[in-house]
Scaffold this active site. Structure first.
Site, PDB file in Angstrom:
ATOM      1  CE  LYS A  70      -3.961  -2.075   2.332  1.00 17.83           C
ATOM      2  NZ  LYS A  70      -4.937  -1.961   3.410  1.00 17.83           N
ATOM      3  CG  ASP A 106      -8.025   0.214   3.872  1.00 12.34           C
ATOM      4  OD1 ASP A 106      -8.857  -0.612   3.448  1.00 12.34           O
ATOM      5  OD2 ASP A 106      -6.792   0.027   3.811  1.00 12.34           O
TER       6      ASP A 106
HETATM    7  P1  NAP Z   1       1.657  -2.828   8.881  1.00 12.10           P
HETATM    8  O1  NAP Z   1       1.707  -1.501   8.208  1.00 12.10           O
HETATM    9  O2  NAP Z   1       2.692  -3.847   8.581  1.00 12.10           O
HETATM   10  O3  NAP Z   1       1.643  -2.538  10.481  1.00 12.10           O
HETATM   11  C1  NAP Z   1       1.655  -3.617  11.399  1.00 12.10           C
HETATM   12  C2  NAP Z   1       1.471  -3.090  12.819  1.00 12.10           C
HETATM   13  O4  NAP Z   1       1.340  -4.244  13.688  1.00 12.10           O
HETATM   14  C3  NAP Z   1       2.637  -2.270  13.367  1.00 12.10           C
HETATM   15  O5  NAP Z   1       2.128  -1.274  14.242  1.00 12.10           O
HETATM   16  C4  NAP Z   1       3.453  -3.316  14.145  1.00 12.10           C
HETATM   17  O6  NAP Z   1       4.194  -2.751  15.226  1.00 12.10           O
HETATM   18  C5  NAP Z   1       2.342  -4.149  14.740  1.00 12.10           C
HETATM   19  N1  NAP Z   1       2.768  -5.514  15.074  1.00 12.10           N
HETATM   20  C6  NAP Z   1       3.156  -6.483  14.205  1.00 12.10           C
HETATM   21  N2  NAP Z   1       3.467  -7.606  14.900  1.00 12.10           N
HETATM   22  C7  NAP Z   1       3.280  -7.322  16.224  1.00 12.10           C
HETATM   23  C8  NAP Z   1       3.430  -8.072  17.416  1.00 12.10           C
HETATM   24  N3  NAP Z   1       3.829  -9.360  17.399  1.00 12.10           N
HETATM   25  N4  NAP Z   1       3.118  -7.487  18.596  1.00 12.10           N
HETATM   26  C9  NAP Z   1       2.681  -6.196  18.622  1.00 12.10           C
HETATM   27  N5  NAP Z   1       2.533  -5.426  17.520  1.00 12.10           N
HETATM   28  C10 NAP Z   1       2.825  -5.976  16.326  1.00 12.10           C
HETATM   29  O7  NAP Z   1       0.249  -3.568   8.588  1.00 12.10           O
HETATM   30  P2  NAP Z   1      -1.168  -2.857   8.264  1.00 12.10           P
HETATM   31  O8  NAP Z   1      -1.275  -2.595   6.814  1.00 12.10           O
HETATM   32  O9  NAP Z   1      -1.347  -1.738   9.223  1.00 12.10           O
HETATM   33  O10 NAP Z   1      -2.172  -4.065   8.600  1.00 12.10           O
HETATM   34  C11 NAP Z   1      -2.436  -4.448   9.934  1.00 12.10           C
HETATM   35  C12 NAP Z   1      -3.539  -5.499   9.917  1.00 12.10           C
HETATM   36  O11 NAP Z   1      -4.761  -4.909   9.458  1.00 12.10           O
HETATM   37  C13 NAP Z   1      -3.252  -6.678   8.967  1.00 12.10           C
HETATM   38  O12 NAP Z   1      -3.666  -7.849   9.617  1.00 12.10           O
HETATM   39  C14 NAP Z   1      -4.144  -6.390   7.774  1.00 12.10           C
HETATM   40  O13 NAP Z   1      -4.543  -7.584   7.094  1.00 12.10           O
HETATM   41  C15 NAP Z   1      -5.334  -5.727   8.452  1.00 12.10           C
HETATM   42  N6  NAP Z   1      -6.135  -4.890   7.541  1.00 12.10           N
HETATM   43  C16 NAP Z   1      -7.451  -5.169   7.401  1.00 12.10           C
HETATM   44  C17 NAP Z   1      -8.253  -4.387   6.581  1.00 12.10           C
HETATM   45  C18 NAP Z   1      -9.716  -4.692   6.454  1.00 12.10           C
HETATM   46  O14 NAP Z   1     -10.332  -4.313   5.449  1.00 12.10           O
HETATM   47  N7  NAP Z   1     -10.300  -5.327   7.445  1.00 12.10           N
HETATM   48  C19 NAP Z   1      -7.701  -3.299   5.899  1.00 12.10           C
HETATM   49  C20 NAP Z   1      -6.344  -3.018   6.085  1.00 12.10           C
HETATM   50  C21 NAP Z   1      -5.558  -3.824   6.906  1.00 12.10           C
HETATM   51  P3  NAP Z   1       5.710  -2.193  14.990  1.00 12.10           P
HETATM   52  O15 NAP Z   1       5.531  -0.784  14.459  1.00 12.10           O
HETATM   53  O16 NAP Z   1       6.319  -2.222  16.340  1.00 12.10           O
HETATM   54  O17 NAP Z   1       6.369  -3.112  13.994  1.00 12.10           O
END
Ligand code: NAP
Length: 302
Positions: A70, A106
């Site tokens: 993204k 989103d």
């Molecule tokens: P991202 O940009 O990679 O961000 C991931 C976040 O999760 C960061 O804040 C990271 O913290 C944290 N994290 C990862 N592993 C962790 C752990 N073991 N313990 C604590 N924190 C952890 O991902 P994203 O795009 O924001 O997506 C996040 C989730 O939302 C995904 O599962 C995605 O599939 C979902 N999502 C769903 C929709 C929907 O339509 N429902 C839309 C968008 C995204 P750090 O900064 O410390 O690494």
């Protein structure tokens, strides 16, 4: 060049096999009588430039993007709409005669699921968001645009939450921001006054869970949104319900962001509830559209 006949839409991500977007988008295209198909392609992060070039070459009508593409896709597009620019992330590309415009639906997805699934109006409310990645950025914009009074951003890497706040606070001066860690003590203090809790981390995506989460600190009235989606109930939603909170997972948001993308590509709104019904059917829940049963069963089975 595919300038006539069936148009093509795609979702890019890595991994991509789990994506539910083809299921709901193809059902909506078929129902609306639009001559187009929607497929899924695995695109590694380092290949995003080549994938966007292929979109131009093959005149692909529209693209969705998921993790981890993204943010990295932005420099390859011709234009970003203002919300995508603010968030710094694109989940939908519209191809207007070779001019590729990036959107972030989103934000709409977050607002819609808060309204439909939790009956929550963010105006004047205090919200705690876990995570500081792309999903958190979309949630921040959605909540600030809807008039949230304060946002706590709790992240494993606290510096990342602080950077996010430094970036967004000037754009939304009416919302108060604070950063904290995910430690039980810090988070427990932050949760005490929250009216809503959102998990926008990827915890739960692979069956993992938060350890020692301070649930007792969250006021009883506060609902919980887990942006992570799965056809099973996520561990976070299950824990929230066990502690007496109204809670929903990310499928409602997924359907809503998909509806908005469909509208951007085709210029028409998909049939109401159809995408949600597809996702419900994938979860083994009633579809809300009993007349569509055969159509959906065929697509889920395919
Ligand atoms: P991202 O940009 O990679 O961000 C991931 C976040 O999760 C960061 O804040 C990271 O913290 C944290 N994290 C990862 N592993 C962790 C752990 N073991 N313990 C604590 N924190 C952890 O991902 P994203 O795009 O924001 O997506 C996040 C989730 O939302 C995904 O599962 C995605 O599939 C979902 N999502 C769903 C929709 C929907 O339509 N429902 C839309 C968008 C995204 P750090 O900064 O410390 O690494």
């Amino acid at each position: 060049m595919n300038r006539t006949g069936t148009r093509v839409m795609l979702v890019f991500g890595d991994p991509i096999a789990h994506s539910l977007s083809p299921l709901m988008q193809n059902a909506a295209l078929q129902k609306a009588g639009v001559n187009a198909v929607y497929g899924a392609c695995r695109v590694p992060k380092e290949q995003i430039g080549a994938a966007v070039a292929a979109v131009r070459l093959l005149n692909v009508w529209g693209v969705n993007l998921t993790v981890p593409l993204k943010e990295v896709v932005c420099p390859f597009l011709d234009e970003l709409d203002p919300a995508a620019q603010l968030i710094g992330a694109v989940n939908t590309i519209v191809n207007r005669d070779g001019h590729l415009v990036g959107y972030n639906t989103d934000v709409y997805g977050v607002r819609r699921t808060l309204d439909l699934d939790l009956g929550f109006d963010p105006a004047g409310k205090r919200v705690m968001i876990l995570g500081a990645g792309g999903a958190s950025r979309a949630a921040i914009v959605a909540l600030c645009q809807a008039g949230a009074a304060s946002l706590g951003i709790a992240n494993r890497t606290v510096a990342r939450a602080e950077t996010l706040i430094a970036e967004f606070a000037p754009a939304f001066p009416k919302t108060a921001f604070h950063a904290c860690s995910l430690s039980s003590l810090d988070l427990g203090n932050g949760l005490k006054k929250a009216d809503l809790l959102i998990n926008a981390t990827s915890v739960g995506l692979k069956g993992d869970r938060f350890v020692d989460f301070p649930w007792p600190a969250l006021p009883d009235h506060a609902p919980v949104l887990d942006i992570v989606y799965s056809t099973e109930e996520t561990s976070f939603v299950a824990a929230a319900k066990r502690h007496g909170h109204m809670a929903t997972g990310g499928l409602g948001m997924l359907a809503a962001q998909g509806e908005k993308a469909f509208e951007l590509w085709t210029g028409i709104a998909p049939q109401e509830w159809l995408m949600r019904s597809c996702l419900n059917a994938a979860q083994g829940k009633p579809t809300l559209l009993p007349m569509e049963g055969n159509l959906l069963a065929g697509m889920i089975g395919s």
